[in-house]
Design a protein around this motif. Structure first.
Motif, PDB file in Angstrom:
ATOM      1  N   GLY A  69       8.598  -7.655 -12.858  1.00  0.00           N
ATOM      2  CA  GLY A  69       9.671  -7.917 -11.814  1.00  0.00           C
ATOM      3  C   GLY A  69      10.286  -6.673 -11.118  1.00  0.00           C
ATOM      4  N   LEU A  70      10.022  -5.295 -11.556  1.00  0.00           N
ATOM      5  CA  LEU A  70      10.789  -4.227 -11.177  1.00  0.00           C
ATOM      6  C   LEU A  70      10.569  -3.879  -9.499  1.00  0.00           C
ATOM      7  CD1 LEU A  70      10.004  -1.807 -13.936  1.00  0.00           C
ATOM      8  CD2 LEU A  70      12.226  -3.273 -13.826  1.00  0.00           C
ATOM      9  N   ILE A  71       9.480  -4.690  -9.180  1.00  0.00           N
ATOM     10  CA  ILE A  71       9.225  -4.445  -7.556  1.00  0.00           C
ATOM     11  C   ILE A  71       9.062  -5.663  -7.168  1.00  0.00           C
ATOM     12  CG2 ILE A  71       7.735  -3.474  -5.924  1.00  0.00           C
ATOM     13  CD1 ILE A  71       6.699  -1.478  -7.996  1.00  0.00           C
ATOM     14  N   ARG A  72       9.667  -6.305  -6.261  1.00  0.00           N
ATOM     15  CA  ARG A  72       9.594  -7.528  -5.811  1.00  0.00           C
ATOM     16  C   ARG A  72       9.912  -7.533  -4.181  1.00  0.00           C
ATOM     17  NH1 ARG A  72      14.295  -6.993  -8.508  1.00  0.00           N
ATOM     18  NH2 ARG A  72      16.187  -7.709  -7.470  1.00  0.00           N
ATOM     19  N   ALA A  73       9.396  -8.695  -3.225  1.00  0.00           N
ATOM     20  CA  ALA A  73       9.691  -8.888  -2.007  1.00  0.00           C
ATOM     21  C   ALA A  73      11.194  -8.959  -1.751  1.00  0.00           C
ATOM     22  CB  ALA A  73       8.816 -10.031  -1.500  1.00  0.00           C
ATOM     23  N   ASP A  80      19.430   0.421  -4.369  1.00  0.00           N
ATOM     24  CA  ASP A  80      19.033  -0.660  -5.221  1.00  0.00           C
ATOM     25  C   ASP A  80      17.861  -0.124  -6.471  1.00  0.00           C
ATOM     26  OD1 ASP A  80      17.376  -3.015  -6.175  1.00  0.00           O
ATOM     27  OD2 ASP A  80      19.158  -3.982  -5.216  1.00  0.00           O
ATOM     28  N   PRO A  81      17.824  -0.179  -7.575  1.00  0.00           N
ATOM     29  CA  PRO A  81      16.555  -0.089  -8.294  1.00  0.00           C
ATOM     30  C   PRO A  81      15.321  -0.421  -8.016  1.00  0.00           C
ATOM     31  CG  PRO A  81      18.377  -0.950  -9.462  1.00  0.00           C
ATOM     32  CD  PRO A  81      18.910  -1.228  -8.030  1.00  0.00           C
ATOM     33  N   VAL A  82      15.183  -1.571  -7.164  1.00  0.00           N
ATOM     34  CA  VAL A  82      13.854  -1.803  -6.482  1.00  0.00           C
ATOM     35  C   VAL A  82      13.190  -0.787  -5.750  1.00  0.00           C
ATOM     36  CG1 VAL A  82      12.650  -3.485  -5.145  1.00  0.00           C
ATOM     37  CG2 VAL A  82      14.272  -4.403  -6.614  1.00  0.00           C
ATOM     38  N   PHE A  83      14.230  -0.261  -4.890  1.00  0.00           N
ATOM     39  CA  PHE A  83      13.736   1.028  -4.286  1.00  0.00           C
ATOM     40  C   PHE A  83      13.254   2.291  -4.930  1.00  0.00           C
ATOM     41  CE2 PHE A  83      14.753   4.755  -1.332  1.00  0.00           C
ATOM     42  CZ  PHE A  83      13.619   4.488  -0.455  1.00  0.00           C
ATOM     43  N   ARG A  84      13.965   2.626  -5.935  1.00  0.00           N
ATOM     44  CA  ARG A  84      13.362   3.567  -7.012  1.00  0.00           C
ATOM     45  C   ARG A  84      11.981   3.282  -7.688  1.00  0.00           C
ATOM     46  NH1 ARG A  84      17.802   5.192  -9.452  1.00  0.00           N
ATOM     47  NH2 ARG A  84      17.615   7.184  -8.324  1.00  0.00           N
ATOM     48  N   TRP A  85      11.941   2.014  -8.093  1.00  0.00           N
ATOM     49  CA  TRP A  85      10.720   1.533  -8.720  1.00  0.00           C
ATOM     50  C   TRP A  85       9.449   1.512  -7.580  1.00  0.00           C
ATOM     51  CZ3 TRP A  85      10.653   2.620 -13.622  1.00  0.00           C
ATOM     52  CH2 TRP A  85      11.713   2.034 -14.250  1.00  0.00           C
ATOM     53  N   TRP A  86       9.837   1.330  -6.551  1.00  0.00           N
ATOM     54  CA  TRP A  86       8.627   1.254  -5.368  1.00  0.00           C
ATOM     55  C   TRP A  86       8.521   2.506  -5.314  1.00  0.00           C
ATOM     56  CZ3 TRP A  86       8.990   3.529  -0.699  1.00  0.00           C
ATOM     57  CH2 TRP A  86       7.863   3.378   0.193  1.00  0.00           C
ATOM     58  N   ARG A 159      17.561   1.058   4.556  1.00  0.00           N
ATOM     59  CA  ARG A 159      17.036  -0.361   3.733  1.00  0.00           C
ATOM     60  C   ARG A 159      15.623  -0.149   3.838  1.00  0.00           C
ATOM     61  NH1 ARG A 159      18.425  -5.505   6.889  1.00  0.00           N
ATOM     62  NH2 ARG A 159      17.764  -4.081   8.593  1.00  0.00           N
ATOM     63  N   ILE A 160      15.098  -0.711   2.683  1.00  0.00           N
ATOM     64  CA  ILE A 160      13.841  -1.127   2.596  1.00  0.00           C
ATOM     65  C   ILE A 160      13.294  -2.532   2.523  1.00  0.00           C
ATOM     66  CG2 ILE A 160      13.807  -0.928   0.162  1.00  0.00           C
ATOM     67  CD1 ILE A 160      10.728   0.409   0.188  1.00  0.00           C
ATOM     68  N   ILE A 161      12.278  -2.936   3.433  1.00  0.00           N
ATOM     69  CA  ILE A 161      12.104  -4.232   3.709  1.00  0.00           C
ATOM     70  C   ILE A 161      10.634  -4.500   2.990  1.00  0.00           C
ATOM     71  CG2 ILE A 161      11.591  -6.052   5.139  1.00  0.00           C
ATOM     72  CD1 ILE A 161      13.424  -4.738   6.982  1.00  0.00           C
ATOM     73  N   LEU A 162      10.209  -5.293   2.040  1.00  0.00           N
ATOM     74  CA  LEU A 162       9.267  -5.480   1.138  1.00  0.00           C
ATOM     75  C   LEU A 162       8.709  -6.646   1.431  1.00  0.00           C
ATOM     76  CD1 LEU A 162       9.799  -3.688  -2.281  1.00  0.00           C
ATOM     77  CD2 LEU A 162       8.664  -2.736  -0.197  1.00  0.00           C
ATOM     78  N   ASP A 163       7.826  -7.182   2.422  1.00  0.00           N
ATOM     79  CA  ASP A 163       7.500  -8.349   3.022  1.00  0.00           C
ATOM     80  C   ASP A 163       5.758  -8.491   2.797  1.00  0.00           C
ATOM     81  OD1 ASP A 163       7.704 -10.889   4.221  1.00  0.00           O
ATOM     82  OD2 ASP A 163       8.527 -10.258   5.951  1.00  0.00           O
ATOM     83  N   PRO A 164       5.383  -9.386   2.091  1.00  0.00           N
ATOM     84  CA  PRO A 164       3.854  -9.642   2.055  1.00  0.00           C
ATOM     85  C   PRO A 164       3.118  -9.745   3.155  1.00  0.00           C
ATOM     86  CG  PRO A 164       5.020 -10.976   0.353  1.00  0.00           C
ATOM     87  CD  PRO A 164       5.981 -10.465   1.264  1.00  0.00           C
ATOM     88  N   VAL A 165       1.824  -9.127   3.064  1.00  0.00           N
ATOM     89  CA  VAL A 165       0.881  -9.341   4.511  1.00  0.00           C
ATOM     90  C   VAL A 165      -0.115 -10.054   3.879  1.00  0.00           C
ATOM     91  CG1 VAL A 165      -0.500  -8.078   5.724  1.00  0.00           C
ATOM     92  CG2 VAL A 165       1.870  -7.040   5.376  1.00  0.00           C
TER      93      VAL A 165
END
Length: 224
Positions: A69-73, A80-86, A159-165
């Motif tokens: 769960g370190l990287i999620r949409a 945010d830590p998610v950005f670092r893990w991404w 910001r970073i947007i992580l959105d599934p394709v």
């Protein structure tokens, strides 16, 4: 893109550990056998084994980051830590994918993408590149044309947007197409060569789209 010293440190540490582990496993399995069987070519065989193990272990590391769960949409600030893990995922993925290139024939591309977390259906043709495989799903019998790029992230305004394709079954993505984050391509839809699909675009099933930005040309089951 905001990058801090800790990002370099984590990336260097991850690459070093993966390389050392791969080297150890290669040495343990070869044990001089490759040199005995292949002579001077044994070094080449050992190098290929190292690249194979490095790629496989990189894929396992990437899947582990996602599974924990370190990287999620979602949409996250660069703090945010998610950005670092991404960023770490991306570094591991790029090095791992590169290590597997000697083994990545056109038939093996879907398997490599699946190893790194992509949702891959049956009998697909994958000629393009997946930038964020962990957020990409491709349905059965879909075609992704040569040199196309599918990316599930957008970086904008700090910001970073992580959105599934999602690429539907039997859809066709032409050569040199760019598909951005959050795009959904319906079943049997077709994107013409060179099309650029902006974020969040929804392409209904059975339609022909093209252009920059991509727009509907017609419904494939009619002359409309």
């Amino acid at each position: 893109m905001k990058t801090e010293p800790l990002d370099y440190l984590l990336s260097a540490l991850a690459i070093s550990l993966l390389a050392l582990f791969s080297l150890a496993v290669t040495a343990m399995l070869s044990g001089g056998i490759t040199a005995l069987l292949l002579g001077d070519y044994g070094v080449l065989a050992d190098a290929l084994l190292f690249l194979l193990f490095y790629g496989v272990f990189s894929a396992l590391a990437c899947r582990g980051l996602v599974k924990r769960g370190l990287i999620r949409a979602g949409t996250f600030p660069m703090s945010d830590p998610v950005f670092r893990w991404w960023k770490l995922f991306t570094v591991i993925y790029e090095f791992g994918r590169g290590a597997l290139l000697p083994f990545t024939t056109v038939f093996a591309k879907p398997l490599v993408a699946k190893m790194f977390g992509a949702g891959i259906g049956h009998d697909i043709a994958l000629g393009g590149r997946l930038v964020d495989p962990q957020f990409v799903s491709i349905g059965d019998e879909a075609i992704v044309g040569q040199d196309s790029v599918i990316t599930a992230h957008t970086i904008t305004s700090g910001r970073i947007i992580l959105d599934p394709v999602v690429i539907g079954a039997r859809a066709t993505v032409g050569v040199n197409v760019v598909i951005m984050s959050g795009v959904q391509v319906g079943e049997g839809a077709v994107l013409t060569a060179g099309a650029v699909v902006p974020p969040k675009t929804v392409i209904p099933a059975g339609e022909l789209w093209g252009g920059v930005p991509a727009r509907k040309i017609k419904a494939l089951d009619s002359d409309a």
